[in-house]
Structure formats: C-alpha cells, structure tokens
Design a protein around this motif. Structure first.
Motif, short mmCIF file in Angstrom:
data_model
loop_
_atom_site.label_atom_id
_atom_site.label_comp_id
_atom_site.label_asym_id
_atom_site.label_seq_id
_atom_site.Cartn_x
_atom_site.Cartn_y
_atom_site.Cartn_z
N THR A 61 -4.72 -3.43 -0.25
CA THR A 61 -3.44 -2.62 -0.10
C THR A 61 -2.41 -3.52 0.14
OG1 THR A 61 -5.06 -0.76 0.31
CG2 THR A 61 -2.54 -0.91 1.21
N ILE A 62 -2.67 -4.46 1.05
CA ILE A 62 -1.52 -5.56 1.63
C ILE A 62 -1.04 -6.25 0.36
CG2 ILE A 62 -0.84 -7.15 3.02
CD1 ILE A 62 -3.03 -5.88 5.20
N ARG A 63 -1.79 -6.86 -0.38
CA ARG A 63 -1.40 -7.51 -1.36
C ARG A 63 -0.74 -6.76 -2.49
NH1 ARG A 63 -5.75 -11.27 -5.16
NH2 ARG A 63 -3.94 -12.02 -6.49
N GLU A 64 -1.25 -5.75 -2.79
CA GLU A 64 -0.51 -4.84 -3.94
C GLU A 64 0.86 -4.40 -3.35
OE1 GLU A 64 -3.29 -1.76 -4.43
OE2 GLU A 64 -4.67 -3.01 -5.87
N TRP A 65 0.76 -4.02 -2.18
CA TRP A 65 2.52 -3.68 -1.55
C TRP A 65 3.35 -4.74 -1.66
CZ3 TRP A 65 3.96 -6.24 2.85
CH2 TRP A 65 5.17 -5.96 3.43
N HIS A 66 2.62 -5.81 -1.30
CA HIS A 66 3.49 -7.41 -1.24
C HIS A 66 3.97 -7.50 -2.47
CE1 HIS A 66 4.14 -11.61 -0.78
NE2 HIS A 66 4.84 -11.38 0.22
N GLU A 67 3.14 -7.58 -3.41
CA GLU A 67 3.45 -8.07 -4.94
C GLU A 67 4.28 -7.06 -5.48
OE1 GLU A 67 -0.45 -8.21 -6.90
OE2 GLU A 67 -0.84 -10.42 -5.91
N ASN A 68 4.43 -5.82 -5.03
CA ASN A 68 5.55 -4.79 -5.56
C ASN A 68 6.75 -4.88 -4.82
OD1 ASN A 68 3.98 -3.97 -7.93
ND2 ASN A 68 2.68 -2.78 -6.39
N GLU A 69 6.94 -5.49 -3.63
CA GLU A 69 8.18 -5.68 -3.02
C GLU A 69 9.23 -6.55 -3.89
OE1 GLU A 69 9.17 -4.55 0.50
OE2 GLU A 69 7.95 -2.97 -0.45
#
Length: 99
Positions: free
Chosen positions: A91-99
């Motif tokens: 979840t953190i990785r997906e959020w960070h990649e979409n920032e």
C-alpha cells in the motif's frame, strides 16, 4: 544501512528479535533511494502473548494521523503478521509511486 527493498521498515528485525518489545515497536519507513517517507509502529498487541492481535500503522513525516494501517490476528504467526506487513508495504509503495 543497506536499503534493499523499495520500501524498508527500519528497526523491524530488531523488534522481532527482541521478542516484540514494545519500546522497539517503531521505526522509519525509507525508500531504497534513502527517502524517509514517515514512520511505522505496531500498536494494540500484548508482547507477552504470541497469539495477540495488533496493528501495523504508517504515519507520514510531519503528520500525526495514521495514513495507512493493517491489522494482524496473531503476533508470532508469520502468516498473520507477515501478511499484514506485506499488505502495508504494498500500500505504501503504490501510494508513493503515484505521488
């Protein structure tokens, strides 16, 4: 410190090795590139009970509110705790990649 994963939970191994000592149930969340995203913590568990439930939480740098959380059913059961940590990391990785 070697950051080998896209998202690293610094101090997590020390927390596990300590027998889930509450004083060690937190640390930084850092990307492979060294960017500090925030911190992780584990709450709501009883470190004296291997089968205690609890929750991993992620808080952004400079924030007070929990951004993402993932519950686990049993502290010392890798499938439960590990699955929760894996889900939170994703979840953190997906959020960070979409920032």
């Amino acid at each position: 410190m070697e950051l080998i994963y896209p998202i690293n939970f610094v101090g997590h191994d020390e927390w596990m090795d300590s027998g889930y000592e509450p004083k060690l149930a937190h640390g930084d969340v850092i990307t492979r590139d060294g960017e500090v995203l925030g911190c992780w913590r584990v709450v709501g568990y009883n470190h004296n009970d291997d089968y205690s439930s609890g929750r991993f939480e992620f808080v952004l740098n400079g924030e007070n509110d929990v951004k993402f959380a993932e519950d686990f059913a049993m502290l010392d059961v890798r499938n439960s705790r590990g699955f929760a940590l894996s889900n939170l990391t994703r979840t953190i990785r997906e959020w960070h990649e979409n920032e």
